[in-house]
Motif scaffolding. Structure first.
Motif, mmCIF file in Angstrom:
data_model
loop_
_atom_site.group_PDB
_atom_site.id
_atom_site.type_symbol
_atom_site.label_atom_id
_atom_site.label_comp_id
_atom_site.label_asym_id
_atom_site.label_seq_id
_atom_site.Cartn_x
_atom_site.Cartn_y
_atom_site.Cartn_z
ATOM 1 N N SER A 178 1.013 -0.981 0.199
ATOM 2 C CA SER A 178 -0.575 -0.247 0.026
ATOM 3 C C SER A 178 0.853 0.853 0.422
ATOM 4 O O SER A 178 1.862 1.607 0.659
ATOM 5 C CB SER A 178 -1.025 0.068 1.238
ATOM 6 N N GLY A 179 0.710 1.727 -1.179
ATOM 7 C CA GLY A 179 1.535 3.714 -1.173
ATOM 8 C C GLY A 179 2.496 3.188 -1.949
ATOM 9 O O GLY A 179 3.867 4.233 -1.787
ATOM 10 N N ALA A 180 3.219 1.418 -2.167
ATOM 11 C CA ALA A 180 3.948 1.760 -2.185
ATOM 12 C C ALA A 180 4.288 2.229 -4.444
ATOM 13 O O ALA A 180 3.800 2.969 -4.511
ATOM 14 C CB ALA A 180 4.228 0.105 -3.204
ATOM 15 N N THR A 181 5.455 2.615 -4.724
ATOM 16 C CA THR A 181 6.014 3.077 -6.170
ATOM 17 C C THR A 181 6.701 1.867 -6.393
ATOM 18 O O THR A 181 7.870 1.095 -6.117
ATOM 19 C CB THR A 181 7.187 4.049 -5.390
ATOM 20 N N VAL A 182 6.235 1.238 -7.838
ATOM 21 C CA VAL A 182 7.083 0.728 -8.716
ATOM 22 C C VAL A 182 7.747 1.173 -9.820
ATOM 23 O O VAL A 182 6.696 1.604 -11.017
ATOM 24 C CB VAL A 182 5.706 -0.870 -9.514
ATOM 25 N N ASP A 183 8.561 0.898 -10.083
ATOM 26 C CA ASP A 183 9.328 1.434 -10.872
ATOM 27 C C ASP A 183 10.195 0.433 -12.190
ATOM 28 O O ASP A 183 10.323 -0.488 -11.749
ATOM 29 C CB ASP A 183 11.059 2.244 -10.546
ATOM 30 N N VAL A 184 9.032 0.689 -13.563
ATOM 31 C CA VAL A 184 9.660 -0.707 -14.494
ATOM 32 C C VAL A 184 10.250 -0.627 -15.096
ATOM 33 O O VAL A 184 9.941 1.086 -16.405
ATOM 34 C CB VAL A 184 7.879 -1.064 -14.814
ATOM 35 N N LEU A 185 11.145 -0.267 -16.072
ATOM 36 C CA LEU A 185 11.550 -0.637 -17.601
ATOM 37 C C LEU A 185 11.529 -1.598 -18.348
ATOM 38 O O LEU A 185 11.789 -3.033 -17.470
ATOM 39 C CB LEU A 185 13.245 -0.303 -17.288
ATOM 40 N N LEU A 186 10.995 -1.540 -19.950
ATOM 41 C CA LEU A 186 10.533 -2.430 -20.623
ATOM 42 C C LEU A 186 11.694 -2.541 -21.423
ATOM 43 O O LEU A 186 11.115 -1.941 -22.253
ATOM 44 C CB LEU A 186 9.421 -2.125 -21.429
ATOM 45 N N GLU A 187 12.639 -3.626 -21.045
ATOM 46 C CA GLU A 187 13.543 -3.196 -21.851
ATOM 47 C C GLU A 187 13.602 -3.834 -23.519
ATOM 48 O O GLU A 187 14.045 -3.999 -24.501
ATOM 49 C CB GLU A 187 15.396 -3.405 -21.154
ATOM 50 N N ARG A 188 13.564 -4.684 -23.409
ATOM 51 C CA ARG A 188 12.179 -5.765 -24.739
ATOM 52 C C ARG A 188 11.396 -6.360 -24.761
ATOM 53 O O ARG A 188 11.519 -7.215 -23.855
ATOM 54 C CB ARG A 188 14.246 -7.277 -25.252
ATOM 55 N N VAL A 189 11.064 -6.363 -26.014
ATOM 56 C CA VAL A 189 9.637 -7.391 -26.734
ATOM 57 C C VAL A 189 10.401 -8.706 -27.050
ATOM 58 O O VAL A 189 10.619 -7.749 -28.728
ATOM 59 C CB VAL A 189 8.246 -6.329 -26.721
ATOM 60 N N TYR A 190 10.299 -9.619 -27.023
ATOM 61 C CA TYR A 190 10.830 -10.666 -27.710
ATOM 62 C C TYR A 190 9.920 -10.578 -29.029
ATOM 63 O O TYR A 190 9.086 -11.141 -29.012
ATOM 64 C CB TYR A 190 11.389 -11.658 -26.770
ATOM 65 N N VAL A 191 10.321 -10.840 -29.726
ATOM 66 C CA VAL A 191 9.923 -12.104 -31.549
ATOM 67 C C VAL A 191 9.921 -13.517 -31.193
ATOM 68 O O VAL A 191 11.478 -13.668 -31.302
ATOM 69 C CB VAL A 191 10.188 -11.067 -32.706
ATOM 70 N N THR A 192 9.784 -14.213 -30.711
ATOM 71 C CA THR A 192 9.269 -15.620 -31.214
ATOM 72 C C THR A 192 9.246 -16.564 -31.813
ATOM 73 O O THR A 192 7.571 -15.908 -32.202
ATOM 74 C CB THR A 192 9.478 -15.828 -29.472
ATOM 75 N N SER A 193 9.885 -17.373 -32.035
ATOM 76 C CA SER A 193 9.090 -18.262 -32.757
ATOM 77 C C SER A 193 9.458 -20.062 -32.589
ATOM 78 O O SER A 193 10.365 -20.642 -31.993
ATOM 79 C CB SER A 193 9.637 -18.336 -34.438
ATOM 80 N N ASP A 194 8.889 -20.526 -32.957
ATOM 81 C CA ASP A 194 9.130 -22.490 -32.250
ATOM 82 C C ASP A 194 9.516 -23.069 -33.182
ATOM 83 O O ASP A 194 8.940 -23.084 -34.587
ATOM 84 C CB ASP A 194 7.857 -22.771 -31.618
ATOM 85 N N LEU A 195 10.490 -23.916 -33.497
ATOM 86 C CA LEU A 195 11.570 -23.927 -34.498
ATOM 87 C C LEU A 195 10.953 -25.828 -34.395
ATOM 88 O O LEU A 195 11.741 -26.134 -35.568
ATOM 89 C CB LEU A 195 12.781 -23.670 -34.476
ATOM 90 N N LEU A 196 10.276 -25.828 -34.008
ATOM 91 C CA LEU A 196 10.208 -27.628 -34.563
ATOM 92 C C LEU A 196 8.348 -27.616 -35.101
ATOM 93 O O LEU A 196 7.392 -27.025 -34.836
ATOM 94 C CB LEU A 196 9.561 -28.075 -33.033
ATOM 95 N N PRO A 197 8.541 -27.855 -36.095
ATOM 96 C CA PRO A 197 7.387 -28.590 -36.654
ATOM 97 C C PRO A 197 5.826 -28.320 -36.205
ATOM 98 O O PRO A 197 4.534 -27.957 -35.862
ATOM 99 C CB PRO A 197 7.526 -29.628 -37.970
ATOM 100 N N GLU A 198 6.045 -29.423 -34.521
ATOM 101 C CA GLU A 198 5.030 -29.775 -34.156
ATOM 102 C C GLU A 198 4.422 -28.747 -33.451
ATOM 103 O O GLU A 198 3.504 -28.531 -32.275
ATOM 104 C CB GLU A 198 5.746 -31.097 -33.600
ATOM 105 N N GLN A 199 5.016 -27.693 -32.970
ATOM 106 C CA GLN A 199 5.086 -26.681 -32.333
ATOM 107 C C GLN A 199 4.961 -27.191 -30.976
ATOM 108 O O GLN A 199 3.654 -26.752 -30.608
ATOM 109 C CB GLN A 199 3.565 -25.749 -32.617
ATOM 110 N N SER A 200 5.525 -27.531 -30.699
ATOM 111 C CA SER A 200 5.500 -27.642 -28.592
ATOM 112 C C SER A 200 6.231 -27.331 -28.097
ATOM 113 O O SER A 200 6.184 -27.534 -26.856
ATOM 114 C CB SER A 200 6.562 -29.246 -28.343
ATOM 115 N N GLY A 201 6.809 -26.484 -28.494
ATOM 116 C CA GLY A 201 7.255 -25.472 -27.635
ATOM 117 C C GLY A 201 9.399 -26.246 -26.252
ATOM 118 O O GLY A 201 9.275 -25.570 -25.922
#
Length: 565
Positions: free
Chosen positions: A245-268
């Motif tokens: 309560s009353g706290a301050t959050v300092d946030v820096l968004l350094e990067r937003v990744y472009v991600t891709s699944d490299l396996l054909p079955e998209q298994s993660g």
């Protein structure tokens, strides 16, 4: 004297959106005057501003202004009472629309004069006694400063103020990978939590009790943006606890990744997070690639470093000389591209050169594709046979996904070549074997069916499709394929063994079905059965007779099912 600028009906009727580009006003307006002004507002620049940014919707701006009529009659000023503050495009609107539009074309420290037509001011109503109906207003405005404030949750619990605007163009969505730094400070100045350059999936509970709020904040940011969020707690609040309560959050968004699944079955199991783009096309099979591994981390939260110094690996793509993860990654990269590769078990990423053991569950590799030497393709089928041999070797070593990928590449390369049809069928059969090994029987059945469509007498395709049907518990379909195979080859011991296993599983299934049916019918207690069975004339009830008939029919269920099939 200072003057309040109330909202009137004119502002509601003439809502407009600013467009990108220069002003439609007089030639005196600066070339770089921000968004294009609508007809009815004319700008004259009096003093250049010092910043590059301009206020946007949601910004809280602070200005000085003098306002007069066209005849020079002064009707208001903020110089004596102090700066005038308002939120751009706030709803309900607090000021005339022309003033909101004007400040969105200004830079910090800029002074400009705006001539605002009645439709963007007080229209035909005016604002007696100072502003007559249909009055054109002339504003001289100095933009002192502005802050972007956003009520993230819409209820006052989390107020976001931008400290540094980002350079990105897209905001992350829930489930997307980002790199974030944050520091949470209590109202007393105590640091409650601190994270630096942390990989985070938006929506995950990585930040304790305030994770949900951080998730909402991140979805309003772009890469490079820094903001502060003031947290407020209500009575009985379950979103913000008492410690925050009353706290301050300092946030820096350094990067937003472009991600891709490299396996054909998209298994993660193999995820690429792009760090920087490269050039040229990705390498092909047999091309000699040079890949630098900069860092290796272990665990879901990459904290422990395995590789202390960058290591350059040179290998022929598809040769199997490096672990499966690196081969797959290199095949999906461009020269100069940098990426983080997240590898998860059971994919093979053990590698002696990198000090990676086979018992690790998750590893993150930071890599860069340095160069690709394009190998001139030799005789097509000869080269393909060599690749097939490597895939067969990988299969024997238990590297099923690597073998599967090699067979897939071969099929793609030759699927239009009529002379290579038999070779493609062989690759498809081997893909089916790989699918069975990694627990993907649907794909195995599909691959075998493709082969049988072209070669109905193919014994391997029959056997492997029967194995896939067995894994899917389609016992009748499995026996159908096995009977057809045994007609062709009565001495096939593997087919006979598999047929015995299928029949055994089918019998077990039938017994389970009988037991389930019995449970569904249910046996009442003896006392209840006696009460139901006895009537005044001593005859059995219809319910008891039905149950007795059902128990007599249950042993016949397997034979009835066999008759049906």
């Amino acid at each position: 004297m200072a003057m309040a600028l109330p909202l009137l009906s004119a502002s509601r009727r003439w809502d407009v959106e600013l467009l990108e580009g220069g002003s439609d006003g007089e030639e005196e307006a600066a070339e770089d005057s921000g968004p294009r002004l609508p007809w009815g507002i004319r700008k004259t620049l009096l003093q250049e501003g010092a910043s590059e940014d301009r206020p946007v919707t949601g910004d809280e701006v602070k200005i000085h202004f003098d306002v007069r009529l066209l005849d020079g009659t002064a009707i208001g000023s903020s110089k004596e009472s102090g700066p005038f503050e308002f939120v751009v495009n706030q709803r309900p609107r607090e000021i005339i629309q022309g003033l909101e539009i004007a400040v969105q074309t200004m830079k910090k420290g800029e002074v400009a004069e705006f001539t605002i037509a009645p439709r963007f001011a007080y229209d035909d109503l005016g604002s007696p006694p100072l502003v007559p109906p249909d009055a054109t207003l002339v504003f001289e405005i100095e933009l002192l400063q502005w802050q972007n404030k956003l009520d993230v949750l819409g209820d006052g619990r989390a107020i976001k103020t931008i400290q540094q605007r980002g350079s990105g163009s897209t905001r992350p969505r829930r489930g997307q990978d980002v790199v974030v730094s944050l520091e949470i400070t209590s109202r007393k100045g105590e640091v409650l939590q601190k994270k630096s350059a942390t990989d985070h999936v938006v929506g995950e509970k990585d930040f304790g009790p305030v994770s949900d709020i951080i998730s909402e904040v991140l979805q309003t940011m772009v890469a490079g943006e820094r903001c502060k969020v003031l947290l407020r707690r209500f009575a009985g609040d379950k979103i913000v606890d008492s410690a925050h309560s009353g706290a301050t959050v300092d946030v820096l968004l350094e990067r937003v990744y472009v991600t891709s699944d490299l396996l054909p079955e998209q298994s993660g199991l193999l995820i690429k997070k792009l760090l920087s783009d490269g050039i040229e096309d990705p390498p092909r099979d047999a091309d000699l690639v040079e890949l630098r591994v900069d860092r290796v981390f272990t665990g879901p939260q990459p904290t422990q470093t395995v590789l202390l110094e960058p290591k350059v690996l040179s290998f022929s793509l598809g040769s199997g000389d490096v672990c499966d993860a690196l081969d797959f990654a290199a095949a999906a990269m461009q020269v100069g591209e940098e990426a983080k590769i997240v590898c998860r078990s059971p994919l093979n990423f053990s590698d002696v050169q990198l000090g990676l053991a086979s018992d690790l569950l998750e590893v993150t590799l930071q890599v860069k594709l340095l160069s690709v030497r394009r190998e001139s393709p030799g005789p097509g089928l000869l080269l393909a046979e060599q690749c097939k041999d490597r895939a067969a070797k990988a299969f024997k070593e238990g590297r099923y996904r690597f073998a599967l990928e090699v067979y897939r590449r071969l099929k793609v390369a030759f699927h239009r070549d009529e002379a290579a049809k038999q070779f493609c069928n062989l690759c498809e059969l081997n893909r089916a074997a790989c699918f069975l090994k990694i627990g993907r029987p649907h794909e195995a059945r599909k691959a075998c069916s493709c082969v049988l469509d072209q070669d109905p007498e193919n014994q391997k395709a029959r056997y492997r499709r029967a194995s896939a049907e067995f894994q899917l518990s389609n016992y009748s379909a499995a026996l159908h394929d096995l009977h057809a195979l045994l007609k062709q080859q009565p001495t096939n011991s593997e087919a006979r063994t598999l047929a015995d296993q299928v029949r055994k599983a089918q019998r077990a299934y039938s017994q389970e079905a009988k037991a389930a049916a019995a449970r569904m019918l249910g046996d009442r207690s003896d006392k209840t059965a006696a009460q139901e069975g006895d009537s005044e004339d001593g005859s059995e009830s219809a319910c008891v007779r039905f149950r007795a008939l059902a128990r007599n029919l249950l042993p016949c269920l397997p034979s009835l099912r066999a008759l049906k099939t």
